[in-house]
Design an enzyme around this catalytic site. Structure first.
Site, PDB file in Angstrom:
ATOM      1  N   ASP A  21      56.532 -57.482 -53.812  1.00 18.20           N
ATOM      2  CA  ASP A  21      55.325 -58.306 -53.876  1.00 18.20           C
ATOM      3  C   ASP A  21      55.085 -58.948 -52.516  1.00 18.20           C
ATOM      4  O   ASP A  21      56.029 -59.263 -51.792  1.00 18.20           O
ATOM      5  CB  ASP A  21      55.516 -59.387 -54.960  1.00 18.20           C
ATOM      6  CG  ASP A  21      54.213 -60.074 -55.323  1.00 18.20           C
ATOM      7  OD1 ASP A  21      53.128 -59.553 -54.967  1.00 18.20           O
ATOM      8  OD2 ASP A  21      54.269 -61.137 -55.967  1.00 18.20           O
ATOM      9  N   ASN A  69      48.003 -53.590 -62.611  1.00 18.89           N
ATOM     10  CA  ASN A  69      47.415 -53.321 -61.292  1.00 18.89           C
ATOM     11  C   ASN A  69      46.163 -52.438 -61.353  1.00 18.89           C
ATOM     12  O   ASN A  69      45.395 -52.391 -60.389  1.00 18.89           O
ATOM     13  CB  ASN A  69      48.446 -52.686 -60.349  1.00 18.89           C
ATOM     14  CG  ASN A  69      49.521 -53.651 -59.898  1.00 18.89           C
ATOM     15  OD1 ASN A  69      50.659 -53.265 -59.670  1.00 18.89           O
ATOM     16  ND2 ASN A  69      49.190 -54.938 -59.765  1.00 18.89           N
TER      17      ASN A  69
HETATM   18  C1  FPP Z   1      52.338 -56.174 -54.473  1.00 22.82           C
HETATM   19  O1  FPP Z   1      51.747 -56.851 -53.385  1.00 22.82           O
HETATM   20  C2  FPP Z   1      52.394 -54.768 -54.160  1.00 22.82           C
HETATM   21  C3  FPP Z   1      51.789 -53.809 -54.898  1.00 22.82           C
HETATM   22  C4  FPP Z   1      51.023 -54.063 -56.119  1.00 22.82           C
HETATM   23  C5  FPP Z   1      51.865 -52.412 -54.492  1.00 22.82           C
HETATM   24  C6  FPP Z   1      53.204 -51.942 -54.027  1.00 22.82           C
HETATM   25  C7  FPP Z   1      52.996 -50.961 -52.962  1.00 22.82           C
HETATM   26  C8  FPP Z   1      53.781 -50.809 -51.902  1.00 22.82           C
HETATM   27  C9  FPP Z   1      55.014 -51.546 -51.755  1.00 22.82           C
HETATM   28  C10 FPP Z   1      53.425 -49.907 -50.784  1.00 22.82           C
HETATM   29  C11 FPP Z   1      53.489 -48.456 -51.046  1.00 22.82           C
HETATM   30  C12 FPP Z   1      54.567 -48.045 -51.973  1.00 22.82           C
HETATM   31  C13 FPP Z   1      55.133 -46.835 -51.959  1.00 22.82           C
HETATM   32  C14 FPP Z   1      56.103 -46.460 -52.994  1.00 22.82           C
HETATM   33  C15 FPP Z   1      54.847 -45.838 -50.935  1.00 22.82           C
HETATM   34  P1  FPP Z   1      50.366 -57.526 -53.587  1.00 22.82           P
HETATM   35  O2  FPP Z   1      49.311 -56.586 -53.154  1.00 22.82           O
HETATM   36  O3  FPP Z   1      50.226 -58.012 -55.000  1.00 22.82           O
HETATM   37  O4  FPP Z   1      50.482 -58.729 -52.611  1.00 22.82           O
HETATM   38  P2  FPP Z   1      49.880 -60.183 -52.804  1.00 22.82           P
HETATM   39  O5  FPP Z   1      50.524 -60.776 -54.035  1.00 22.82           O
HETATM   40  O6  FPP Z   1      50.302 -60.878 -51.576  1.00 22.82           O
HETATM   41  O7  FPP Z   1      48.398 -60.025 -52.926  1.00 22.82           O
END
Ligand code: FPP
Length: 244
Positions: A21, A69
């Site tokens: 996250d 998501n």
């Molecule tokens: C949470 O951060 C992250 C996600 C919902 C997506 C996870 C994706 C990755 C780690 C990158 C690509 C993954 C792979 C396997 C290649 P957020 O977007 O919710 O962050 P925030 O809470 O700060 O908005």
């Protein structure tokens, strides 16, 4: 191809889960678009897999995309799905060479066909990997996984936790042997499970860090593991008996 094992006896039975996250906040702090946060997050995924592998972790589960998501802006969802597909295609050779067996857990029926193909391809090519089991959760919901497993129980006769674990694994495309998470890490400063591992985290030690996912590296993983080693895991027993 013969694939060697280099598991550290200390950690080989350890299952580490990570709720990744903080990509969006990391990007905002740098004055970048959220997409750039996810791109940097993909680099952190590679780093973390390599770190877990060299530390000798037995099973690593990375929670990448929850059922919730899907509610994000369509452009962001599309970007994430593309990133997953690119990652799977680009990392296959490396995962295979590192003897890492990759399984993608979660629903597949809502994923683009090309992503499902990439998943099946990398799973097939890495199936012989014995150094580490890597599970990537995409379109995953802890509650949905439990409900789908419950549908498989059948005639209403009693089931054991082990049997149910197998049903849960089967319902989520997961290898049955790796359901129980020992150490669950969440980055990004939030302290919640977000409908991700529920059954699997029943006895997990929880570790929360304020580090945003794109900044997470081998030293952060080592810190979490050090913290884990200092914990006394009692599984509900009293301390004197816990060691017996
Ligand atoms: C949470 O951060 C992250 C996600 C919902 C997506 C996870 C994706 C990755 C780690 C990158 C690509 C993954 C792979 C396997 C290649 P957020 O977007 O919710 O962050 P925030 O809470 O700060 O908005």
């Amino acid at each position: 191809m013969e694939q060697s094992s280099s598991r550290n006896p200390d950690l080989q039975d350890l299952h580490v889960g990570i709720i990744m996250d903080g990509n969006g906040r990391w990007a905002r702090r740098q004055g970048l678009a959220r997409l750039e946060g996810h791109r940097a997050g993909a680099l952190a995924v590679h780093r973390s897999i390599a770190a877990a592998r060299s530390l000798g972790v037995g099973v690593l589960t990375l929670f990448a995309f929850s059922e919730d998501n899907w509610q994000r802006a369509p452009g962001e969802v599309a970007t994430l799905l593309e990133l997953f597909e690119d990652f799977l295609r680009e990392e296959t050779d490396w995962l295979r060479a590192a003897a890492i067996r990759l399984s993608v857990i979660g629903r597949r029926d809502r994923l683009p066909h090309s992503l499902v193909e990439a998943i099946e391809h990398v799973e097939e090519l890495t199936a012989a990997g014995r150094a580490m089991d890597l599970r990537l959760a995409i379109d995953y919901s802890g509650r949905q996984a439990i409900l789908r497993a419950a549908e498989r129980v059948g005639d209403g006769s009693p089931v054991t936790a082990e049997e149910f674990s197998r049903l849960l694994a089967g319902a989520s495309h997961a290898p049955a042997a790796s359901v129980n998470i020992d150490l669950l890490i969440r980055t990004g400063g939030e302290r919640r499970l977000s409908d991700l591992p529920l059954w699997e985290a029943a006895h997990a030690e929880l570790y929360f860090t304020d580090r945003m996912w794109p900044d997470f590296d081998a030293s952060d993983l080592a810190l979490a593991l050090d913290d884990f080693r200092r914990r006394e895991r009692r599984f509900g027993r009293i301390p004197e008996l816990a060691a017996t």
